[in-house]
Design a protein around this motif. Sequence first.
Motif, PDB file in Angstrom:
ATOM      1  N   PHE A 125       0.859  -1.181   0.000  1.00 24.55           N
ATOM      2  CA  PHE A 125       0.000   0.000   0.000  1.00 24.55           C
ATOM      3  C   PHE A 125       0.896   1.232   0.000  1.00 24.55           C
ATOM      4  CE2 PHE A 125      -3.209   2.779   2.281  1.00 24.55           C
ATOM      5  CZ  PHE A 125      -4.120   2.797   1.238  1.00 24.55           C
ATOM      6  N   VAL A 126       0.312   2.388   0.239  1.00 21.35           N
ATOM      7  CA  VAL A 126       1.040   3.660   0.208  1.00 21.35           C
ATOM      8  C   VAL A 126       2.131   3.684   1.280  1.00 21.35           C
ATOM      9  CG1 VAL A 126       0.801   6.146   0.562  1.00 21.35           C
ATOM     10  CG2 VAL A 126      -0.951   4.889  -0.727  1.00 21.35           C
ATOM     11  N   LEU A 127       3.325   4.105   0.898  1.00 29.49           N
ATOM     12  CA  LEU A 127       4.438   4.217   1.839  1.00 29.49           C
ATOM     13  C   LEU A 127       4.203   5.384   2.797  1.00 29.49           C
ATOM     14  CD1 LEU A 127       7.343   3.184   2.548  1.00 29.49           C
ATOM     15  CD2 LEU A 127       8.184   5.009   1.048  1.00 29.49           C
ATOM     16  N   SER A 128       4.424   5.143   4.084  1.00 27.94           N
ATOM     17  CA  SER A 128       4.210   6.172   5.110  1.00 27.94           C
ATOM     18  C   SER A 128       5.418   7.098   5.232  1.00 27.94           C
ATOM     19  CB  SER A 128       3.958   5.525   6.475  1.00 27.94           C
ATOM     20  OG  SER A 128       2.885   4.629   6.433  1.00 27.94           O
ATOM     21  N   TRP A 129       5.151   8.367   5.494  1.00 33.37           N
ATOM     22  CA  TRP A 129       6.227   9.302   5.815  1.00 33.37           C
ATOM     23  C   TRP A 129       6.979   8.848   7.069  1.00 33.37           C
ATOM     24  CZ3 TRP A 129       4.365  15.109   5.309  1.00 33.37           C
ATOM     25  CH2 TRP A 129       4.141  15.395   3.969  1.00 33.37           C
ATOM     26  N   SER A 130       6.284   8.202   7.993  1.00 32.12           N
ATOM     27  CA  SER A 130       6.910   7.842   9.271  1.00 32.12           C
ATOM     28  C   SER A 130       8.143   6.975   9.070  1.00 32.12           C
ATOM     29  CB  SER A 130       5.899   7.124  10.170  1.00 32.12           C
ATOM     30  OG  SER A 130       5.520   5.873   9.620  1.00 32.12           O
ATOM     31  N   ALA A 131       8.105   6.047   8.115  1.00 34.32           N
ATOM     32  CA  ALA A 131       9.259   5.180   7.879  1.00 34.32           C
ATOM     33  C   ALA A 131      10.465   5.989   7.423  1.00 34.32           C
ATOM     34  CB  ALA A 131       8.910   4.116   6.845  1.00 34.32           C
ATOM     35  N   LEU A 132      10.232   6.940   6.529  1.00 35.33           N
ATOM     36  CA  LEU A 132      11.316   7.767   6.013  1.00 35.33           C
ATOM     37  C   LEU A 132      11.849   8.708   7.083  1.00 35.33           C
ATOM     38  CD1 LEU A 132       9.746   8.604   2.537  1.00 35.33           C
ATOM     39  CD2 LEU A 132      11.468   6.882   3.035  1.00 35.33           C
ATOM     40  N   GLU A 133      10.960   9.264   7.882  1.00 36.93           N
ATOM     41  CA  GLU A 133      11.411  10.161   8.946  1.00 36.93           C
ATOM     42  C   GLU A 133      12.204   9.408  10.006  1.00 36.93           C
ATOM     43  OE1 GLU A 133       8.236  13.835   8.748  1.00 36.93           O
ATOM     44  OE2 GLU A 133       7.912  12.289  10.271  1.00 36.93           O
ATOM     45  N   ALA A 134      11.800   8.170  10.301  1.00 40.22           N
ATOM     46  CA  ALA A 134      12.552   7.359  11.251  1.00 40.22           C
ATOM     47  C   ALA A 134      13.963   7.100  10.724  1.00 40.22           C
ATOM     48  CB  ALA A 134      11.822   6.045  11.513  1.00 40.22           C
ATOM     49  N   MET A 135      14.067   6.786   9.438  1.00 41.99           N
ATOM     50  CA  MET A 135      15.379   6.564   8.834  1.00 41.99           C
ATOM     51  C   MET A 135      16.221   7.840   8.872  1.00 41.99           C
ATOM     52  SD  MET A 135      14.224   4.236   5.570  1.00 41.99           S
ATOM     53  CE  MET A 135      15.876   4.040   4.879  1.00 41.99           C
ATOM     54  N   ALA A 136      15.591   8.987   8.615  1.00 40.59           N
ATOM     55  CA  ALA A 136      16.315  10.260   8.669  1.00 40.59           C
ATOM     56  C   ALA A 136      16.858  10.523  10.067  1.00 40.59           C
ATOM     57  CB  ALA A 136      15.398  11.400   8.237  1.00 40.59           C
ATOM     58  N   CYS A 137      16.154  10.025  11.087  1.00 37.36           N
ATOM     59  CA  CYS A 137      16.609  10.184  12.469  1.00 37.36           C
ATOM     60  C   CYS A 137      17.656   9.148  12.851  1.00 37.36           C
ATOM     61  CB  CYS A 137      15.422  10.081  13.420  1.00 37.36           C
ATOM     62  SG  CYS A 137      14.287  11.493  13.344  1.00 37.36           S
ATOM     63  N   GLY A 138      18.034   8.312  11.907  1.00 36.44           N
ATOM     64  CA  GLY A 138      19.042   7.303  12.184  1.00 36.44           C
ATOM     65  C   GLY A 138      18.507   6.091  12.912  1.00 36.44           C
ATOM     66  N   ALA A 139      17.187   5.855  12.827  1.00 37.78           N
ATOM     67  CA  ALA A 139      16.620   4.672  13.470  1.00 37.78           C
ATOM     68  C   ALA A 139      16.975   3.428  12.662  1.00 37.78           C
ATOM     69  CB  ALA A 139      15.104   4.806  13.586  1.00 37.78           C
ATOM     70  N   LEU A 140      17.115   2.312  13.359  1.00 38.32           N
ATOM     71  CA  LEU A 140      17.342   1.029  12.706  1.00 38.32           C
ATOM     72  C   LEU A 140      15.973   0.472  12.337  1.00 38.32           C
ATOM     73  CD1 LEU A 140      19.709  -1.798  14.036  1.00 38.32           C
ATOM     74  CD2 LEU A 140      17.903  -2.090  12.348  1.00 38.32           C
ATOM     75  N   LEU A 141      15.663   0.486  11.062  1.00 37.62           N
ATOM     76  CA  LEU A 141      14.321   0.130  10.604  1.00 37.62           C
ATOM     77  C   LEU A 141      14.223  -1.366  10.313  1.00 37.62           C
ATOM     78  CD1 LEU A 141      11.714   1.801   9.956  1.00 37.62           C
ATOM     79  CD2 LEU A 141      12.309   1.521   7.552  1.00 37.62           C
ATOM     80  N   ILE A 142      13.240  -2.009  10.942  1.00 39.55           N
ATOM     81  CA  ILE A 142      12.845  -3.367  10.577  1.00 39.55           C
ATOM     82  C   ILE A 142      11.529  -3.233   9.836  1.00 39.55           C
ATOM     83  CG2 ILE A 142      12.329  -5.704  11.351  1.00 39.55           C
ATOM     84  CD1 ILE A 142      13.820  -5.122  13.918  1.00 39.55           C
ATOM     85  N   ALA A 143      11.556  -3.507   8.534  1.00 43.64           N
ATOM     86  CA  ALA A 143      10.398  -3.254   7.677  1.00 43.64           C
ATOM     87  C   ALA A 143       9.887  -4.549   7.072  1.00 43.64           C
ATOM     88  CB  ALA A 143      10.775  -2.263   6.575  1.00 43.64           C
ATOM     89  N   SER A 144       8.626  -4.541   6.697  1.00 46.23           N
ATOM     90  CA  SER A 144       8.038  -5.715   6.065  1.00 46.23           C
ATOM     91  C   SER A 144       8.599  -5.919   4.665  1.00 46.23           C
ATOM     92  CB  SER A 144       6.512  -5.580   6.006  1.00 46.23           C
ATOM     93  OG  SER A 144       6.139  -4.384   5.342  1.00 46.23           O
TER      94      SER A 144
END
Length: 404
Positions: free
Chosen positions: A304-323
Amino acid sequence: MKIVFVHRHGPGQFVHLACHLANTGWQVSFLCEAMNVRLPGIRILRQRVTPPAPATPFGQYHQEVGLRAATTLDALVREEGPPDIVYGHIGWGSMMFARDVLPATPLIGYCEHYYHAKGRDVGFDPNDQVPLQKRTQLRLRNVAQLASLDHLDAAISPTHWQKSAFPDAYHHKIGVCHDGIDIHRCRPNAQASFTLPDGRVLTRENRVITYVARDLEPYRGFPTFMRAAARLAKRDPSVQFVVAGGDGVSYGQVRRDGQKWRDVMMAETGLDPSRIHFLGQISHDQLVRVYQISAAHIYLTYPFVLSWSALEAMACGALLIASDTGPCHDIISDQQNGLLTDFWDSDSLAEKMADCLENQEQLAYLRENARKTITNRFELHKCLQRQTSLIERMVAGKVGAGST
């Protein structure tokens, strides 16, 4: 120069671009049913559309939305002449009749999501049945988009995966450019802290797993996250879970029993309420601090539509575990700038979360590469430059969406 943005609920995806143009001397107007945020220097042209009755066909409702938008736009043209350009979301019918009002004005469409009865969000859940009535509804929902695309001069889709959903015949009109992420506002901060509603303060020194969605629901993998969180909590007595999101339904259907997914999953998992902190819908500044203290940020989504939240988390240097689903393939390369996990596999997700907690130093490169991904591909100023360049070329009579 005069531009009219068209969106059902403004400003939506146009917020950054609208403010940028207004700040550089453009006359900016929003044609919308409702404006969620007041933006300085931006005029609102409100159109009135009656909410559809439950049995109203999508095609009929989209036609009404399109006619109301056209009437509002026509009144504006008669009063002060045509704008130099119109840029509108094509999803709800608002752009269907724009060409009939403005035969010579450049028109751009925002292509967010094209519906499919198979291979995208609908039918993704293996337990879902997609009857004929649902398939015909989806086709009717696309009618407004196709009618709009047919007469638009150009269009923009935020990601390649979202563009790929639209029919091949229109791909030559659709360029790819994200709305943009403010990497100066969304940035790593090792000293960040977040105060919970009960007064406790969490920092990067704590073992914090974060999850963010507009609403806590299956489309964004909330049940899978909760099952994984419960498994991890049994193994790790120190881990804390911080969850931001409302209890409504943004996508999909309301539960037949009327219960909230948060209550259902708390009852199913038996997760200790003292270990998980539900924040509700919080301010953007608070969200940034949540990302900054995260040891691992979970982002699960249907195709579905990609959320801004995922990109903002990455910009903050978060370690993203994504589907491991289409939208996330546009931003995550497994083991390079994040981790991918099967959307439905809560056991695998629990293992990956545990690994992130135990190996934070060894996995620091994923955080650094996540930040680089956003800086290189989604940085707000670069995205605004590309969008503004297209608008200026179109106003000058040099149309070319494919080069955005």
